[in-house]
Design a protein around this motif. Sequence first.
Motif, PDB file in Angstrom:
ATOM      1  N   ALA A  20       0.853  -1.191   0.000  1.00  0.00           N
ATOM      2  CA  ALA A  20       0.000   0.000   0.000  1.00  0.00           C
ATOM      3  C   ALA A  20       0.886   1.237   0.000  1.00  0.00           C
ATOM      4  O   ALA A  20       1.802   1.352   0.818  1.00  0.00           O
ATOM      5  N   VAL A  21       0.613   2.149  -0.915  1.00  0.00           N
ATOM      6  CA  VAL A  21       1.323   3.420  -0.998  1.00  0.00           C
ATOM      7  C   VAL A  21       0.337   4.519  -0.633  1.00  0.00           C
ATOM      8  O   VAL A  21      -0.711   4.670  -1.279  1.00  0.00           O
ATOM      9  N   ILE A  22       0.658   5.277   0.405  1.00  0.00           N
ATOM     10  CA  ILE A  22      -0.212   6.367   0.856  1.00  0.00           C
ATOM     11  C   ILE A  22       0.449   7.687   0.495  1.00  0.00           C
ATOM     12  O   ILE A  22       1.569   7.975   0.938  1.00  0.00           O
ATOM     13  N   LEU A  23      -0.232   8.487  -0.304  1.00  0.00           N
ATOM     14  CA  LEU A  23       0.295   9.775  -0.744  1.00  0.00           C
ATOM     15  C   LEU A  23      -0.056  10.836   0.294  1.00  0.00           C
ATOM     16  O   LEU A  23      -1.227  11.151   0.503  1.00  0.00           O
ATOM     17  N   VAL A  54       3.940   2.024   2.503  1.00  0.00           N
ATOM     18  CA  VAL A  54       4.918   3.063   2.200  1.00  0.00           C
ATOM     19  C   VAL A  54       4.175   4.396   2.181  1.00  0.00           C
ATOM     20  O   VAL A  54       3.152   4.524   1.503  1.00  0.00           O
ATOM     21  N   VAL A  55       4.684   5.366   2.919  1.00  0.00           N
ATOM     22  CA  VAL A  55       4.044   6.685   2.988  1.00  0.00           C
ATOM     23  C   VAL A  55       4.933   7.699   2.289  1.00  0.00           C
ATOM     24  O   VAL A  55       6.115   7.834   2.614  1.00  0.00           O
ATOM     25  N   SER A  61       8.846   5.640   5.152  1.00  0.00           N
ATOM     26  CA  SER A  61       8.500   6.921   4.527  1.00  0.00           C
ATOM     27  C   SER A  61       9.500   7.226   3.429  1.00  0.00           C
ATOM     28  O   SER A  61      10.699   6.958   3.577  1.00  0.00           O
ATOM     29  N   VAL A  62       9.024   7.772   2.314  1.00  0.00           N
ATOM     30  CA  VAL A  62       9.902   8.258   1.257  1.00  0.00           C
ATOM     31  C   VAL A  62       9.534   9.707   0.976  1.00  0.00           C
ATOM     32  O   VAL A  62       8.370  10.100   1.107  1.00  0.00           O
ATOM     33  N   VAL A  63      10.516  10.507   0.609  1.00  0.00           N
ATOM     34  CA  VAL A  63      10.325  11.949   0.472  1.00  0.00           C
ATOM     35  C   VAL A  63      10.173  12.332  -0.993  1.00  0.00           C
ATOM     36  O   VAL A  63      11.022  12.008  -1.828  1.00  0.00           O
ATOM     37  N   GLN A  64       9.070  13.013  -1.302  1.00  0.00           N
ATOM     38  CA  GLN A  64       8.884  13.620  -2.623  1.00  0.00           C
ATOM     39  C   GLN A  64       9.488  15.020  -2.552  1.00  0.00           C
ATOM     40  O   GLN A  64       8.876  15.951  -2.040  1.00  0.00           O
ATOM     41  N   THR A  65      10.695  15.157  -3.052  1.00  0.00           N
ATOM     42  CA  THR A  65      11.431  16.420  -2.877  1.00  0.00           C
ATOM     43  C   THR A  65      10.811  17.566  -3.661  1.00  0.00           C
ATOM     44  O   THR A  65      10.907  18.726  -3.261  1.00  0.00           O
ATOM     45  N   ARG A  93       5.520   7.775  -8.346  1.00  0.00           N
ATOM     46  CA  ARG A  93       6.833   7.361  -8.875  1.00  0.00           C
ATOM     47  C   ARG A  93       7.888   7.359  -7.772  1.00  0.00           C
ATOM     48  O   ARG A  93       8.793   6.521  -7.770  1.00  0.00           O
ATOM     49  N   THR A  94       7.792   8.294  -6.834  1.00  0.00           N
ATOM     50  CA  THR A  94       8.766   8.372  -5.751  1.00  0.00           C
ATOM     51  C   THR A  94       8.804   7.083  -4.944  1.00  0.00           C
ATOM     52  O   THR A  94       9.860   6.678  -4.452  1.00  0.00           O
ATOM     53  N   ALA A  95       7.647   6.434  -4.802  1.00  0.00           N
ATOM     54  CA  ALA A  95       7.561   5.196  -4.025  1.00  0.00           C
ATOM     55  C   ALA A  95       7.857   3.950  -4.855  1.00  0.00           C
ATOM     56  O   ALA A  95       7.896   2.839  -4.306  1.00  0.00           O
ATOM     57  N   GLU A  96       8.087   4.101  -6.146  1.00  0.00           N
ATOM     58  CA  GLU A  96       8.241   2.955  -7.049  1.00  0.00           C
ATOM     59  C   GLU A  96       9.305   1.946  -6.607  1.00  0.00           C
ATOM     60  O   GLU A  96       9.091   0.728  -6.724  1.00  0.00           O
ATOM     61  N   PRO A  97      10.453   2.383  -6.072  1.00  0.00           N
ATOM     62  CA  PRO A  97      11.452   1.381  -5.661  1.00  0.00           C
ATOM     63  C   PRO A  97      10.952   0.409  -4.591  1.00  0.00           C
ATOM     64  O   PRO A  97      11.575  -0.632  -4.381  1.00  0.00           O
TER      65      PRO A  97
END
Length: 444
Positions: A10-13, A53-54, A72-76, A86-90
């Motif tokens: 699950a990817v949460i934007l 993944v958030v 958490s991954v950062v959308q810069t 796309r930022t969470a794609e990996p």
Amino acid sequence: MTSTSRPLTAVILAAGLGTRMKSRLPKALHRLANRPMINHLIDTVQQVADDIVVVVGPDMPALEKAAHPHRSVVQTERLGTGHAARTAEPFFGEGDVIILNADNPLISSETLHNLLSARKNGAALAMLGMRPKDPARYGRVVEANGNVQRIVEYKDATDEERGIGLCNAGAFCASAQDLRVWLSQIDNKNAQNEYYLTDVVALAAQSRTVQCVVADEAELAGVNSRAELAQVEHSIQQRLRAAAMANGATLVAPETVFFSADTVIETDVTIEPNVFFGPGVTVRSDSIIRAFSHLENCTIGEAVSIGPYARIRPGTICEKGSHVGNFVELKNVTLGAGAKANHLTYLGDASIGAATNIGAGTITCNYDGVFKHRTTIGANGFIGSNAILVAPVNIGDEALIAAGSVITANVSDGAMAFGRARQTEKTERGRETMTALRKKKEQG
């Protein structure tokens, strides 16, 4: 967790600032039922997903903390929802991926299961939709022959397309492999010059089946403003009240009682009107919370009476059969079984023994301006009205504190303690004093 062999990520934007909220706080951290909005969604998603993944924006450490222990991954750069995905794609993995928006906190696990079922039944891409009474500025879902063809954002829609009643609810599910391909193909040739996640629908529909699972508007409504936040709060409170009553609690005026998401109310509890439960409250069976009381981070034992107009603050435990009356405030207090503090009292950082009675106006002076100190009162004692107990101080079992006393030293078991000046009487002095005062008044 998913019941199939294919793992689900699950990817949460959650990178949006929420400019319409007019707030320095990230939108996903605004609270509903005393819990950050994103945590409501995470709790639901945990029931269906193997990994979460958030996606957060830059300089959002508080949001990352709220998402913990999930990654958490950062959308810069904020270049749109497609770019955020796309930022969470990996971290998509090799199974299925479900993408959701953090500002949809009311979505249910049942609806997510329906979305996954559409995937399992042959849809290359499954999405959630709704038919709101007022479609407003939602993206419209364009269908043909029962299948979705594309989603058109409101700003890019024609008048005819704006007349479509089926709207995008912002959740999508597909295989990780397909999503990677579709996300690589979207562009930003639109009114906002952003990469829209919704463009994957048209890309998928070119050669594959796209199905829309329709759910209730109240469940899928997004939060983009303070007014919408209040509307969602109302919906959550309705759910919590209904759950409390279904579990055996009596709410005299349900619409006036406010719960936190983690409030625990056991059977045969009665809650009178205008009661507020902050986070971390448990109320055991057969207790009554009377009108206009405020409770947070406390435990109310069995058959306890609280209020009216009581404030129960963090760290307080009211044991079985204890009583807390009107205009009484307890902070970090253990009130023993059967103990009573019924009137106009402040007890802070204190332990009160079983069956002890605390008289009206009693105060534990727990703060010296720098440090907090504790007061310990034994069982079966009596604290007279307007007593001031200066901590640290210990009062033994069956001790009696005379009304109006200031107690600064320990009191032994069974003792009576006086901490006040001896009463004296001056004959006729009262009448003489009043006569003199009235004469001065007459003279101006």
